[in-house]
Every structure is written in structure tokens, then in C-alpha cells.
Design a protein around this motif. Sequence first.
Motif, PDB file in Angstrom:
ATOM      1  N   GLU A  10      -4.168   2.793  -0.605  1.00  0.00           N
ATOM      2  CA  GLU A  10      -3.106   1.794  -0.673  1.00  0.00           C
ATOM      3  C   GLU A  10      -3.660   0.411  -1.039  1.00  0.00           C
ATOM      4  O   GLU A  10      -3.005  -0.354  -1.744  1.00  0.00           O
ATOM      5  CB  GLU A  10      -2.305   1.769   0.623  1.00  0.00           C
ATOM      6  CG  GLU A  10      -1.366   2.963   0.739  1.00  0.00           C
ATOM      7  CD  GLU A  10      -0.433   3.089  -0.448  1.00  0.00           C
ATOM      8  OE1 GLU A  10       0.327   2.141  -0.732  1.00  0.00           O
ATOM      9  OE2 GLU A  10      -0.447   4.155  -1.103  1.00  0.00           O
ATOM     10  N   ALA A  11      -4.859   0.108  -0.598  1.00  0.00           N
ATOM     11  CA  ALA A  11      -5.508  -1.137  -1.036  1.00  0.00           C
ATOM     12  C   ALA A  11      -5.771  -1.072  -2.538  1.00  0.00           C
ATOM     13  O   ALA A  11      -5.578  -2.059  -3.259  1.00  0.00           O
ATOM     14  CB  ALA A  11      -6.809  -1.356  -0.262  1.00  0.00           C
ATOM     15  N   GLN A  36      -4.356  -3.466  -5.531  1.00  0.00           N
ATOM     16  CA  GLN A  36      -5.273  -4.157  -6.449  1.00  0.00           C
ATOM     17  C   GLN A  36      -5.167  -3.643  -7.890  1.00  0.00           C
ATOM     18  O   GLN A  36      -5.890  -4.094  -8.768  1.00  0.00           O
ATOM     19  CB  GLN A  36      -6.713  -3.998  -5.954  1.00  0.00           C
ATOM     20  CG  GLN A  36      -6.978  -4.722  -4.650  1.00  0.00           C
ATOM     21  CD  GLN A  36      -8.414  -4.556  -4.174  1.00  0.00           C
ATOM     22  OE1 GLN A  36      -9.339  -4.347  -4.973  1.00  0.00           O
ATOM     23  NE2 GLN A  36      -8.623  -4.670  -2.869  1.00  0.00           N
ATOM     24  N   LYS A  65     -11.138  -7.708   0.161  1.00  0.00           N
ATOM     25  CA  LYS A  65      -9.669  -7.748   0.159  1.00  0.00           C
ATOM     26  C   LYS A  65      -9.089  -6.486   0.793  1.00  0.00           C
ATOM     27  O   LYS A  65      -8.104  -6.550   1.525  1.00  0.00           O
ATOM     28  CB  LYS A  65      -9.136  -7.891  -1.265  1.00  0.00           C
ATOM     29  CG  LYS A  65      -9.331  -9.252  -1.865  1.00  0.00           C
ATOM     30  CD  LYS A  65      -8.746  -9.298  -3.273  1.00  0.00           C
ATOM     31  CE  LYS A  65      -8.979 -10.638  -3.922  1.00  0.00           C
ATOM     32  NZ  LYS A  65      -8.526 -10.647  -5.315  1.00  0.00           N
ATOM     33  N   ALA A  66      -9.690  -5.338   0.494  1.00  0.00           N
ATOM     34  CA  ALA A  66      -9.184  -4.072   1.032  1.00  0.00           C
ATOM     35  C   ALA A  66      -9.265  -4.041   2.545  1.00  0.00           C
ATOM     36  O   ALA A  66      -8.315  -3.631   3.227  1.00  0.00           O
ATOM     37  CB  ALA A  66      -9.962  -2.897   0.436  1.00  0.00           C
ATOM     38  N   LYS A  67     -10.383  -4.486   3.100  1.00  0.00           N
ATOM     39  CA  LYS A  67     -10.560  -4.442   4.551  1.00  0.00           C
ATOM     40  C   LYS A  67      -9.720  -5.495   5.261  1.00  0.00           C
ATOM     41  O   LYS A  67      -9.423  -5.355   6.446  1.00  0.00           O
ATOM     42  CB  LYS A  67     -12.042  -4.569   4.904  1.00  0.00           C
ATOM     43  CG  LYS A  67     -12.813  -3.313   4.496  1.00  0.00           C
ATOM     44  CD  LYS A  67     -14.277  -3.380   4.852  1.00  0.00           C
ATOM     45  CE  LYS A  67     -14.967  -2.085   4.424  1.00  0.00           C
ATOM     46  NZ  LYS A  67     -16.343  -1.997   4.855  1.00  0.00           N
ATOM     47  N   MET A 101      -6.650  -6.199   4.281  1.00  0.00           N
ATOM     48  CA  MET A 101      -5.248  -5.830   4.078  1.00  0.00           C
ATOM     49  C   MET A 101      -4.634  -5.360   5.398  1.00  0.00           C
ATOM     50  O   MET A 101      -5.214  -4.536   6.092  1.00  0.00           O
ATOM     51  CB  MET A 101      -5.172  -4.719   3.027  1.00  0.00           C
ATOM     52  CG  MET A 101      -3.804  -4.472   2.489  1.00  0.00           C
ATOM     53  SD  MET A 101      -3.936  -3.372   1.047  1.00  0.00           S
ATOM     54  CE  MET A 101      -2.455  -2.428   1.273  1.00  0.00           C
ATOM     55  N   SER A 126      -2.714  -3.326   8.107  1.00  0.00           N
ATOM     56  CA  SER A 126      -2.468  -1.881   8.172  1.00  0.00           C
ATOM     57  C   SER A 126      -1.062  -1.543   8.665  1.00  0.00           C
ATOM     58  O   SER A 126      -0.672  -0.376   8.639  1.00  0.00           O
ATOM     59  CB  SER A 126      -3.506  -1.216   9.064  1.00  0.00           C
ATOM     60  OG  SER A 126      -3.419  -1.734  10.374  1.00  0.00           O
TER      61      SER A 126
END
Length: 159
Positions: free
Chosen positions: A53-54, A58, A96-98, A100, A102
Motif C-alpha cells: 500500500e505504501a 508512491q 516515507k513507507a515506514k 505512512m 497504518s
Amino acid sequence: MTIVEFFDPSCEACRAFYPSVKQILAAYPKDVRLVMRYLPLHEGSAEAIGILEAARAQGVLQPVMEALLDAQPKWHNGDMTGAWSAAKAAGLDLVKAKAMPSVGINAMMKSDLEDANTLGVKGTPSFFVNGKPLAEFGPEPLYAQVRAEVEAQQNPNQE
């Protein structure tokens, strides 16, 4: 025409089906769309779904999906280091992914799980073609069912 797939990125059978699903989408680019619903049944699945989902957020879902599935034997036991490494190599910005949130991903997984329970889905991958469950499990039956649905839509007066 819509294919709904209940999918778990940690599932070895989902990994095995992925090339067939990709081939179907390539064969019918204007006629078929894929809706992936998450069903986290294996260790590490929820985290892998977060990675996907990240990647979607992106704009790198496709390369990250392929990298995760390629690297799956290294991480499907729950050691997610290999999954994050594969995602980074495929273009995911890990910072950025971490970061995001949840909450939305967890709500989506909960909704997908509820829908799977309502539909009687017991495992992954599970496919529905235009709302109909896959008549017989396997890549060839999936392709045949999709082809029949596409042909029926292209020739609605023929029976």
C-alpha cells in the motif's frame, strides 16, 4: 469485466498464480480489470500488505509487487528484512513507507477479511470473475472463465 482476487503476499500459491494473472491482464488490457483484496493469513502478511500500500501511494506498486513476490522465499517466514530490501531495490522510499499511517491499511484489511468471510473464502488465492467464484482452481480454469466472460460481453446476443 472484473476479476476479484483475495490475495496474501506471503502466500506461495498467490506467488505461483501471479504470472498467470499478469498474462490475463496483458491479453485483455481494455476488457479486464483486477481488484485485489487482501487476506493476511500468513506470518508477515500484514506488514507486506503495508509495503504494497505504501508502494501504491508512491506510484511504484507494480515493481514493488514483483520484487516482493520474487523475494518471497527469503521473507515469507516472517523475517521482513528481505521484503523491505526487495521493496527498496524496486523503488520504494522506505522512510516515507515506514511513516505512512497504518490506520487506513488496517481498516482495509478488516473490510477485506469481513467480505472474504461473507463470501466463504477459506484461503488464498481465491478468485471471483464477474462475481462468480472460480469454477475450478488453477491458472488454466481462471483464464478459461475470464475468456468466456469477455467473449460473452463482446457478443451479448450469442448463447
